[in-house]
Design a protein around this motif. Structure first.
Motif, PDB file in Angstrom:
ATOM      1  N   ILE A  57       0.843  -1.200   0.000  1.00 34.74           N
ATOM      2  CA  ILE A  57       0.000   0.000   0.000  1.00 34.74           C
ATOM      3  C   ILE A  57       0.878   1.251   0.000  1.00 34.74           C
ATOM      4  CG2 ILE A  57      -1.619   1.363   1.397  1.00 34.74           C
ATOM      5  CD1 ILE A  57      -2.861  -1.379   2.268  1.00 34.74           C
ATOM      6  N   LYS A  58       1.914   1.246   0.824  1.00 38.41           N
ATOM      7  CA  LYS A  58       2.800   2.408   0.903  1.00 38.41           C
ATOM      8  C   LYS A  58       3.613   2.587  -0.375  1.00 38.41           C
ATOM      9  CE  LYS A  58       3.091   2.649   5.917  1.00 38.41           C
ATOM     10  NZ  LYS A  58       3.957   2.504   7.095  1.00 38.41           N
ATOM     11  N   GLU A  59       4.058   1.488  -0.975  1.00 38.46           N
ATOM     12  CA  GLU A  59       4.800   1.592  -2.236  1.00 38.46           C
ATOM     13  C   GLU A  59       3.904   2.147  -3.337  1.00 38.46           C
ATOM     14  OE1 GLU A  59       7.031  -1.882  -3.497  1.00 38.46           O
ATOM     15  OE2 GLU A  59       7.627  -2.297  -1.428  1.00 38.46           O
ATOM     16  N   LEU A  60       2.663   1.683  -3.405  1.00 37.31           N
ATOM     17  CA  LEU A  60       1.718   2.195  -4.386  1.00 37.31           C
ATOM     18  C   LEU A  60       1.470   3.687  -4.162  1.00 37.31           C
ATOM     19  CD1 LEU A  60      -0.425   1.974  -6.630  1.00 37.31           C
ATOM     20  CD2 LEU A  60      -2.031   1.219  -4.869  1.00 37.31           C
ATOM     21  N   ALA A  61       1.234   4.061  -2.915  1.00 37.59           N
ATOM     22  CA  ALA A  61       0.984   5.465  -2.589  1.00 37.59           C
ATOM     23  C   ALA A  61       2.186   6.332  -2.952  1.00 37.59           C
ATOM     24  CB  ALA A  61       0.639   5.610  -1.108  1.00 37.59           C
ATOM     25  N   GLU A  62       3.379   5.837  -2.691  1.00 39.93           N
ATOM     26  CA  GLU A  62       4.582   6.592  -3.038  1.00 39.93           C
ATOM     27  C   GLU A  62       4.686   6.747  -4.552  1.00 39.93           C
ATOM     28  OE1 GLU A  62       9.271   6.849  -1.810  1.00 39.93           O
ATOM     29  OE2 GLU A  62       8.202   4.973  -1.442  1.00 39.93           O
ATOM     30  N   HIS A  63       4.412   5.674  -5.285  1.00 39.87           N
ATOM     31  CA  HIS A  63       4.427   5.706  -6.753  1.00 39.87           C
ATOM     32  C   HIS A  63       3.446   6.755  -7.288  1.00 39.87           C
ATOM     33  CE1 HIS A  63       4.355   4.341 -10.918  1.00 39.87           C
ATOM     34  NE2 HIS A  63       3.042   4.194 -10.816  1.00 39.87           N
ATOM     35  N   GLU A  64       2.310   6.898  -6.619  1.00 40.99           N
ATOM     36  CA  GLU A  64       1.282   7.839  -7.051  1.00 40.99           C
ATOM     37  C   GLU A  64       1.459   9.237  -6.450  1.00 40.99           C
ATOM     38  OE1 GLU A  64      -2.347   5.777  -6.017  1.00 40.99           O
ATOM     39  OE2 GLU A  64      -2.263   4.570  -7.855  1.00 40.99           O
ATOM     40  N   GLY A  65       2.513   9.416  -5.647  1.00 47.25           N
ATOM     41  CA  GLY A  65       2.744  10.711  -5.007  1.00 47.25           C
ATOM     42  C   GLY A  65       1.751  11.007  -3.900  1.00 47.25           C
ATOM     43  N   LEU A  66       1.203   9.950  -3.299  1.00 42.93           N
ATOM     44  CA  LEU A  66       0.157  10.124  -2.294  1.00 42.93           C
ATOM     45  C   LEU A  66       0.497   9.477  -0.951  1.00 42.93           C
ATOM     46  CD1 LEU A  66      -2.858   9.365  -4.661  1.00 42.93           C
ATOM     47  CD2 LEU A  66      -2.085  11.613  -3.859  1.00 42.93           C
ATOM     48  N   LEU A  67       1.762   9.242  -0.699  1.00 40.73           N
ATOM     49  CA  LEU A  67       2.165   8.597   0.552  1.00 40.73           C
ATOM     50  C   LEU A  67       1.653   9.359   1.770  1.00 40.73           C
ATOM     51  CD1 LEU A  67       3.670   6.236   1.839  1.00 40.73           C
ATOM     52  CD2 LEU A  67       5.761   7.586   1.710  1.00 40.73           C
ATOM     53  N   HIS A  68       1.587  10.659   1.684  1.00 39.85           N
ATOM     54  CA  HIS A  68       1.104  11.481   2.801  1.00 39.85           C
ATOM     55  C   HIS A  68      -0.370  11.222   3.119  1.00 39.85           C
ATOM     56  CE1 HIS A  68       0.109  13.707  -0.841  1.00 39.85           C
ATOM     57  NE2 HIS A  68      -0.867  14.284  -0.147  1.00 39.85           N
ATOM     58  N   GLU A  69      -1.109  10.572   2.218  1.00 38.63           N
ATOM     59  CA  GLU A  69      -2.528  10.291   2.448  1.00 38.63           C
ATOM     60  C   GLU A  69      -2.799   8.930   3.083  1.00 38.63           C
ATOM     61  OE1 GLU A  69      -5.161  11.049  -0.807  1.00 38.63           O
ATOM     62  OE2 GLU A  69      -4.173  12.939  -1.327  1.00 38.63           O
ATOM     63  N   VAL A  70      -1.773   8.102   3.222  1.00 35.43           N
ATOM     64  CA  VAL A  70      -1.972   6.757   3.771  1.00 35.43           C
ATOM     65  C   VAL A  70      -2.247   6.837   5.269  1.00 35.43           C
ATOM     66  CG1 VAL A  70      -0.912   4.494   4.198  1.00 35.43           C
ATOM     67  CG2 VAL A  70      -0.562   5.647   2.000  1.00 35.43           C
ATOM     68  N   LYS A  71      -3.404   6.341   5.652  1.00 34.91           N
ATOM     69  CA  LYS A  71      -3.792   6.259   7.062  1.00 34.91           C
ATOM     70  C   LYS A  71      -3.854   4.812   7.526  1.00 34.91           C
ATOM     71  CE  LYS A  71      -6.432  10.481   6.636  1.00 34.91           C
ATOM     72  NZ  LYS A  71      -7.708  11.033   6.265  1.00 34.91           N
ATOM     73  N   ALA A  72      -3.790   3.886   6.597  1.00 36.28           N
ATOM     74  CA  ALA A  72      -3.855   2.462   6.923  1.00 36.28           C
ATOM     75  C   ALA A  72      -2.704   2.093   7.852  1.00 36.28           C
ATOM     76  CB  ALA A  72      -3.787   1.618   5.651  1.00 36.28           C
ATOM     77  N   ASN A  73      -2.993   1.165   8.757  1.00 35.00           N
ATOM     78  CA  ASN A  73      -1.958   0.605   9.618  1.00 35.00           C
ATOM     79  C   ASN A  73      -2.283  -0.876   9.807  1.00 35.00           C
ATOM     80  OD1 ASN A  73      -3.769   0.260  11.919  1.00 35.00           O
ATOM     81  ND2 ASN A  73      -3.581   2.468  12.246  1.00 35.00           N
ATOM     82  N   GLU A  74      -1.400  -1.578  10.465  1.00 37.14           N
ATOM     83  CA  GLU A  74      -1.579  -3.028  10.612  1.00 37.14           C
ATOM     84  C   GLU A  74      -2.856  -3.388  11.364  1.00 37.14           C
ATOM     85  OE1 GLU A  74       1.931  -5.126  11.877  1.00 37.14           O
ATOM     86  OE2 GLU A  74       3.156  -4.234  10.282  1.00 37.14           O
ATOM     87  N   ASP A  75      -3.204  -2.612  12.385  1.00 39.19           N
ATOM     88  CA  ASP A  75      -4.424  -2.902  13.148  1.00 39.19           C
ATOM     89  C   ASP A  75      -5.676  -2.743  12.289  1.00 39.19           C
ATOM     90  OD1 ASP A  75      -2.964  -3.479  15.441  1.00 39.19           O
ATOM     91  OD2 ASP A  75      -3.149  -1.450  16.249  1.00 39.19           O
ATOM     92  N   LEU A  76      -5.739  -1.669  11.513  1.00 37.72           N
ATOM     93  CA  LEU A  76      -6.894  -1.461  10.637  1.00 37.72           C
ATOM     94  C   LEU A  76      -6.998  -2.561   9.585  1.00 37.72           C
ATOM     95  CD1 LEU A  76      -6.735   2.406  10.088  1.00 37.72           C
ATOM     96  CD2 LEU A  76      -8.527   1.129  11.301  1.00 37.72           C
ATOM     97  N   LEU A  77      -5.866  -2.938   9.007  1.00 42.11           N
ATOM     98  CA  LEU A  77      -5.877  -4.002   8.005  1.00 42.11           C
ATOM     99  C   LEU A  77      -6.305  -5.332   8.623  1.00 42.11           C
ATOM    100  CD1 LEU A  77      -2.658  -3.115   5.980  1.00 42.11           C
ATOM    101  CD2 LEU A  77      -5.044  -2.656   5.367  1.00 42.11           C
ATOM    102  N   ALA A  78      -5.840  -5.613   9.825  1.00 41.12           N
ATOM    103  CA  ALA A  78      -6.233  -6.856  10.506  1.00 41.12           C
ATOM    104  C   ALA A  78      -7.740  -6.892  10.712  1.00 41.12           C
ATOM    105  CB  ALA A  78      -5.502  -6.988  11.843  1.00 41.12           C
ATOM    106  N   GLU A  79      -8.299  -5.784  11.175  1.00 39.41           N
ATOM    107  CA  GLU A  79      -9.732  -5.723  11.444  1.00 39.41           C
ATOM    108  C   GLU A  79     -10.558  -5.855  10.160  1.00 39.41           C
ATOM    109  OE1 GLU A  79     -13.065  -2.488  13.010  1.00 39.41           O
ATOM    110  OE2 GLU A  79     -10.941  -2.097  13.375  1.00 39.41           O
ATOM    111  N   HIS A  80     -10.188  -5.115   9.135  1.00 42.42           N
ATOM    112  CA  HIS A  80     -11.039  -5.023   7.948  1.00 42.42           C
ATOM    113  C   HIS A  80     -10.764  -6.069   6.877  1.00 42.42           C
ATOM    114  CE1 HIS A  80     -12.986  -1.556   9.548  1.00 42.42           C
ATOM    115  NE2 HIS A  80     -11.827  -0.932   9.699  1.00 42.42           N
TER     116      HIS A  80
END
Length: 175
Positions: A28-51
């Motif tokens: 997710i972070k690599e994709l966001a960096e590729h798109e110039g949107l890394l600053h918008e990533v709010k996902a974390n391991e806990d959220l991913l585990a839950e959802h």
């Protein structure tokens, strides 16, 4: 020159498990960096585990792997077309590591999701692409995807999402 699946030696598809959460977040972070949107990533391991792996998963992830190493990922979920009266698959994100691009990996992941859509009796595989990403747009068109110019993606988020939800709460209290 058209790329064929045979160009990806030893590629296999793997469904993600809860143990893969750090790898999913990395993609997710690599994709966001590729798109110039890394600053918008709010996902974390806990959220991913839950959802992704909690009691009521909202989405799924597959990896394209070579020698058991993930080189690509796709995050998708099931949707429903009221006009067709059938379910479908919505691809939220597709990312192939730069060193493996142009070898058919994206085609394989998309073909897997198309197969999955048919397996569930679905009629569509859909996704969005950033307007500036001309290479991805050309790739998608080369596999038969047709851009939908009659629809515009709308989004309500952040404070506007809370405002809209509060309208419902306010109206439902008055009943």
């Amino acid at each position: 020159m058209k790329k064929t699946i045979a160009q990806v030696k030893d590629l296999h598809i793997k469904e993600a498990t809860e143990e893969d959460i750090p790898i999913i977040l990395q993609f997710i972070k690599e994709l966001a960096e590729h798109e110039g949107l890394l600053h918008e990533v709010k996902a974390n391991e806990d959220l991913l585990a839950e959802h992704l792996f909690g009691e009521n998963p909202k989405a799924r992830v597959i990896f394209g792997c070579v020698n058991d190493e993930p080189i690509a990922f796709a995050l998708y979920f099931f949707n429903f077309s009221t006009f067709e009266g059938k379910p479908g698959v919505y691809l939220e994100d597709l990312y192939v590591k730069p060193s493996h691009r142009g070898k058919g990996v994206g085609t394989i992941l998309l073909s897997y999701l198309a197969h999955l859509a048919l397996q569930i009796g679905g009629g569509r595989l859909e996704w969005c692409v950033l307007t500036w990403n001309t290479k991805a747009r050309a790739f998608y068109e080369s596999i038969g995807a047709k851009p939908q110019d009659r629809i515009i993606l709308n989004r309500v988020e952040g404070n506007k999402l809370m405002d809209l939800a509060s309208t419902f709460r306010r109206l439902s209290v008055q009943d």
